[in-house]
Every structure is written in structure tokens, then in C-alpha cells.
Design a protein around this motif. Structure first.
Motif, PDB file in Angstrom:
ATOM      1  N   GLY A  46      -5.487   6.289   2.984  1.00 31.02           N
ATOM      2  CA  GLY A  46      -4.629   6.545   4.200  1.00 31.02           C
ATOM      3  C   GLY A  46      -5.425   7.000   5.430  1.00 31.02           C
ATOM      4  O   GLY A  46      -4.761   7.763   6.264  1.00 31.02           O
TER       5      GLY A  46
ATOM      6  N   CYS B 227      -5.747   8.003  -1.550  1.00 30.19           N
ATOM      7  CA  CYS B 227      -4.622   8.763  -0.974  1.00 30.19           C
ATOM      8  C   CYS B 227      -3.732   8.994  -2.028  1.00 30.19           C
ATOM      9  O   CYS B 227      -2.872   9.664  -1.886  1.00 30.19           O
ATOM     10  CB  CYS B 227      -4.255   8.192   0.392  1.00 30.19           C
ATOM     11  SG  CYS B 227      -3.106   6.682  -0.005  1.00 30.19           S
TER      12      CYS B 227
ATOM     13  N   CYS C 129       1.451   6.362   0.682  1.00 31.72           N
ATOM     14  CA  CYS C 129       0.837   7.446   1.787  1.00 31.72           C
ATOM     15  C   CYS C 129       0.973   6.889   3.313  1.00 31.72           C
ATOM     16  O   CYS C 129       1.170   5.697   3.464  1.00 31.72           O
ATOM     17  CB  CYS C 129      -0.414   7.943   1.411  1.00 31.72           C
ATOM     18  SG  CYS C 129      -1.746   6.492   1.307  1.00 31.72           S
TER      19      CYS C 129
ATOM     20  N   GLN D   4      -1.095   3.257   5.054  1.00 36.74           N
ATOM     21  CA  GLN D   4      -1.674   2.866   3.974  1.00 36.74           C
ATOM     22  C   GLN D   4      -2.561   1.558   3.772  1.00 36.74           C
ATOM     23  O   GLN D   4      -1.768   0.346   4.144  1.00 36.74           O
ATOM     24  CB  GLN D   4      -0.610   2.949   2.643  1.00 36.74           C
ATOM     25  CG  GLN D   4      -1.139   2.436   1.277  1.00 36.74           C
ATOM     26  CD  GLN D   4      -0.249   2.829   0.214  1.00 36.74           C
ATOM     27  OE1 GLN D   4       0.589   3.435   0.247  1.00 36.74           O
ATOM     28  NE2 GLN D   4      -0.351   1.856  -0.631  1.00 36.74           N
TER      29      GLN D   4
END
Length: 266
Positions: A49, A56, A102, A105
């Protein structure tokens, strides 16, 4: 061009693939054809992320469980006949078009011949080639990006040097501050990382059609070194991995079918 000889076990893409960390969450393996060679492909799933090298969601290298319900990464093995006999076409797909784990991403799904995780042997930098037969399709919306990646990671001077070629992409523009064809360059105390477009090699954009791509990694790395993108080797080099990958950024889909992946030396 003089013919090169594949190094062995990977001919036909045997159905033997594993994520690298057996005891971690989201480990996946397909062992139907692992056989006596004790060799396997390495599968890497990494969602980041914004922090390079840090997942993430889930553990590093295994962010999502492959083929799980609602997982954005899937693999399929499709029977395929080759000159050497029966083999497989491997379908790698990343679909982050509808849901992200996230913010901002990046999702990487790699299929690797990695000497630290059951692959190899691999030639050093002075004589490294790879050959691929593949087709690839991609889609992106709302500013998303997608790319097909062919890469190699080689160690020298105490750290990793990673070169990635993007024969197909949506987004991932070249940087006017770098030499022509260069998309990204990162240099840390642990690794040097360069991404280039397809202008450095002679293959063509697959665009959903089956294509043969042959890469001379010796020539590509030599050019990057000459341009100052990598530090010059001071001594021996050691190849850790050669790989193909599908990557998306935010809302996008990348869909790869690969029927050949061999590493060779001249």
C-alpha cells in the motif's frame, strides 16, 4: 541467432509450484508433478500500500491465499502439448477491479524459477537467457494500472540487482528524468531496482495473442550498467531468480496464459 539449450527440469512447465513460506499464513502448493527432481516453481503474492517490500495485508510474499474464495489471485493449470510431450499452460490472474484490501494497493503475482526456493541452477550474468510463450490481457478503470512483467534478480557487490521488462502495460509511464525507456529506478543499501519498457528488446506486445518472447538478460543488464542505472559488478555475479509476473495497481485486471518458460545459457 544461435540456438540455446534449456537447463532441464522446467521444460513443459511441470505442475509443481509453492509459495515460499510453508509455515506462514496463506501458504499454497501444487505438488502433482514434483517427482524426483525436487525442483519447483515459486509463487509470490505481494500486496503493498505504498511501502516497498511491506505487505499491507497478510504476510510478505503470501498476502492472499491463491484460489481462495474472494481472493484476487488465481492460478489454473491447463493441459498443453509441447514438442517434448505433455505439458501445462499456466494461467495467472490478478483481479482487483472490484475490491481492494488497502489504500493505493499494488498487487504482484509472480511465477519464479528461484534458486533459494527449489529452482535453479541458473547461469550467471555473463550468459543468462529466458524464453517465454504467452498471451496476456489487461483492463483498468478509475485510474488503475496493470502490467505484465518479465524479471531477473542477480546478486553482486553484496546486494540484489533487479531488472524488470514490461512488454505490456496500462499506465506505468516512462520517466523523462531517466534514459529513454526507463520507468523506475530505486537504489537502496540492500538492492538496486530498475523497470524498463519493451523498447530495450525486440519482442512485441502480446495483446491477447500468443507470442514468443526471448530475452537476453546479459545484454539488458549490460546496457543498464553502461547507463549508470546499476553499479558495476566488482567480481562474480550470482543469479537468484528469473520470473514472470502480473501486477495491478488499484482497480485493474491482469490475465496471463504461459505455455513455455525456460532459462538457458549460450
Amino acid at each position: 541467432m544461435r540456438a540455446v539449450t534449456p537447463l532441464g527440469w522446467e521444460i513443459g512447465i511441470p505442475k509443481c509450484a509453492k509459495t515460499p513460506h510453508e509455515k506462514n499464513l496463506n501458504h499454497y502448493q501444487e505438488t502433482a508433478e514434483c517427482g524426483l527432481s525436487k525442483k519447483n516453481w515459486t509463487l509470490v503474492v505481494q500486496a503493498e500500500g505504498g511501502t516497498l517490500g511491506l505487505s499491507c495485508v497478510g504476510p510478505n510474499d503470501q498476502s492472499f491465499l491463491i484460489n481462495a474464495p474472494k481472493s484476487p489471485v488465481t492460478i489454473r493449470w491447463i493441459p498443453h502439448n509441447t514438442d517434448a510431450g505433455k505439458g501445462w499452460t499456466v494461467n495467472l490472474k490478478v483481479n482487483t477491479a472490484s475490491k481492494l484490501a488497502c489504500s493505493n494497493q499494488y498487487t504482484f503475482f509472480g511465477f519464479m524459477n528461484d534458486i533459494e526456493h527449489g529452482g535453479g541452477p541458473l547461469p550467471n550474468l555473463t550468459r543468462l537467457r529466458s524464453s517465454h510463450e504467452l498471451s496476456y490481457e489487461q483492463f483498468a478503470e478509475n485510474g488503475g494500472e496493470a502490467r505484465l512483467t518479465l524479471g531477473a534478480q542477480i546478486f553482486w557487490n553484496g546486494k540484489a540487482h533487479i531488472l524488470e521488462v514490461l512488454p505490456a502495460r496500462i499506465g506505468y509511464k516512462t520517466n523523462p528524468g531517466f534514459p529513454p525507456g526507463v520507468i523506475q529506478k530505486i537504489n537502496t543499501n540492500k538492492f538496486e531496482y530498475v523497470i524498463i519498457d519493451d523498447s530495450w528488446s525486440t519482442h512485441v506486445y502480446p495483446n491477447g495473442r500468443t507470442q514468443n518472447i526471448n530475452l537476453n538478460w546479459t545484454t539488458l543488464f549490460s546496457k543498464a550498467i553502461q547507463l549508470g542505472l546499476f553499479t558495476k559488478p566488482n567480481g562474480e555475479t550470482a543469479t537468484q531468480a528469473v520470473y514472470v509476473a502480473v501486477e495491478t495497481h488499484n482497480q485493474a485486471i491482469g490475465n496471463l496464459y504461459q505455455s513455455k518458460f525456460t532459462v538457458s545459457s549460450d
